[in-house]
Structure formats: C-alpha cells, structure tokens
Design an enzyme around this catalytic site. Structure first.
Site: not given
Ligand code: IPE
Ligand code: IPE
Ligand code: MG
Length: 252
Positions: A43, A137, A26
């Site tokens: 990303h 792995l 995240d």
């Molecule tokens: C969880 O992260 C999903 C992934 C890392 C793929 P999100 O960013 O989608 O989760 P929320 O919305 O903060 O709970």
């Molecule tokens: C994680 O980073 C990637 C996915 C959920 C696919 P985010 O896109 O959720 O990044 P934040 O949480 O907005 O910083």
């Molecule tokens: Mg996120």
C-alpha cells in the site's frame, strides 16, 4: 504561414486523448506477497505510484483523473489493514496537498463521508477547499465509495423530494438521477483502467461507466508508471466508440 513539414494537430488527436481517466488501483497486496513483504508495504508503494501517475496524467493533458482508493466493501478487511489504508490517506493529504495545489490540481472527493472519523473528514474538506479554483487537473478521490450506495443515496434524495411535493415522480429520468450522484460536475470517464489483471468493476462508477472503455493491465499498482498509463491510452485510442450509434466516417 508556410506549409512546413510539421503537421498541424488534428482534431482526431483530441478525440484519441481521454478527457477523464479513472483507475482501479489494484494489486498492492499481491505486489507485496510476491516480494515476501507485508501488505502494508504494498500500500505504501501504491501511494508512490499514485504520485507518479498524477504527475503523468497532468503532463499528458488529462483533465480528470479518478482513483479508487477505498471501497465501501473494503471495510470487510482486517482492522489493521483498514488502519494502514486510512493512515496512508491522512499522510498523502498532509504531505502532498501543498504540492498538488502548487501544480494546479483540484481535489474532489466522492463517496460516503458520514461515519468517517472527524479528522479524515476535516482533511478531505481542507483538500477540496484549498484547491477548488485549480484547473490543470481534477483529481477525483473515490474514498469510502461504492456505486450502488451512491445510486441508492440519489434515489433516496429524489424520493424525499417527491414525498415533500417538491417534484413529480415522472420528472425523474436518467439525466436527473445523474445529477443527484456524487459526480454532477464531472464528465463520465472515457477510460477506466484496472491494474493487476482482475476484470471487474468492483462497485466502481457503474452508472458513469455506461460507455467507458475498459482496459485491464496485468501490472500490479505499485509498478504502474507513466509508460503504463501511455500504453493504456494507446489501447483506448485503438478502440471504436459508438455510443449505440453508427461508426463515424473518417477522411470524408
Ligand atoms: C477495488 O479493489 C477497490 C479499490 C481498488 C479501492 P478490491 O481489491 O477491493 O476488489 P475485489 O475485492 O478484488 O473485487
Ligand atoms: C488495492 O490493492 C488497494 C485497495 C483495494 C485499497 P489490494 O489491497 O486490493 O491488493 P490485492 O488485490 O490484494 O493484491
Ligand atoms: Mg485487490
């Protein structure tokens, strides 16, 4: 042999070493925002972190690494961002599959495949097929994955077996249901790491996480590296896992 100074590996060394580490990657968006960059750049850098962490996990002797790469709820993001994320998955498999295979990584994909574009499904199948005999792995990619959806699907399959007279309803217990999830061949995660400071599971491995140790780190995913992984494992090693029982005596 001699009673030389170097200590023999202790059984506890193994116990402190998680077999299965799962990561909620995240914070890509916040990493980018902090640098006034587009979310897509976060990303993209997230994929670089993923490459580093797969290598690190392998070096640390972790046998299963699960990564949450797209959740069932991520469909609520803007179409352009979903396009970016799918593009990165495509590129990751196209560019990295040969290296992963060479390094003995077995790729397993969990989550809902129906409804995904045919070319993505073909890539996921190709990755699983090519690497299925590898043993160094297992990289479990949770893609279009949601734990509630996974459990509901398992319940549906079991209900169908009961309706068709192939199974008694009373035979359904936690072990049976567990075998109908996407992970029957994968041990439950010992350690779940979430980056970027949020302290929630967001529909990730909720069944399998019953006794997982949860470690939340403030680092945004694009900055995560081997040292951060080692830090989370050190935190895990300090935890006392009880599984509902009593603490095992040490030393004897
Ligand atoms: C969880 O992260 C999903 C992934 C890392 C793929 P999100 O960013 O989608 O989760 P929320 O919305 O903060 O709970
Ligand atoms: C994680 O980073 C990637 C996915 C959920 C696919 P985010 O896109 O959720 O990044 P934040 O949480 O907005 O910083
Ligand atoms: Mg996120």
């Amino acid at each position: 042999m001699s009673n030389a100074a170097a200590p023999a590996p202790q059984a506890s060394d193994r116990a402190d070493n998680p077999v299965h580490v799962a990561i909620i990657m995240d914070g890509n968006g916040r990493w980018a925002a902090a640098r006034s960059l587009p979310r897509a750049e976060g990303h993209r850098r997230g994929v670089e972190a993923l490459r580093r962490v797969v290598r690190a996990a392998s070096e640390l002797g972790i046998l299963y690494l699960t990564i949450f790469s797209f959740s069932s709820e991520n469909w609520s993001r803007p179409a352009t961002e979903i396009g970016d994320l799918f593009g990165l998955l495509r590129r990751f498999i196209r560019n990295d599959l040969a290296t992963l295979h060479r390094d003995g990584v077995r790729v397993r994909v969990i989550g809902e495949r129906t409804g995904l574009e045919a070319d993505i499904c073909a890539l996921l199948n190709e990755a699983e097929e090519l690497t299925k005999a590898n043993t160094k792995l297992t990289l479990v990619v949770a893609f279009n994955y949601g734990s509630r959806q996974e459990i509901a699907k398992a319940a549906q399959r079991l209900a169908l077996e009961v309706a068709e007279g192939k199974r008694e309803a009373s035979s359904i217990d936690a072990d049976v249901l567990g075998r109908y999830l996407d992970t029957p061949d994968i041990p439950d995660p010992d350690l779940i790491i979430r980056t970027s400071g949020e302290q929630r599971l967001s529909n990730f491995l909720m069944w399998q996480a019953a006794y997982s140790e949860l470690v939340f780190v403030p680092i945004h995913w694009p900055d995560f590296d081997k040292a951060a992984l080692e830090g989370a494992i050190a935190e895990y090693a300090r935890r006392e896992r009880r599984f509902g029982g009593l603490v095992a005596k040490t030393g004897s």
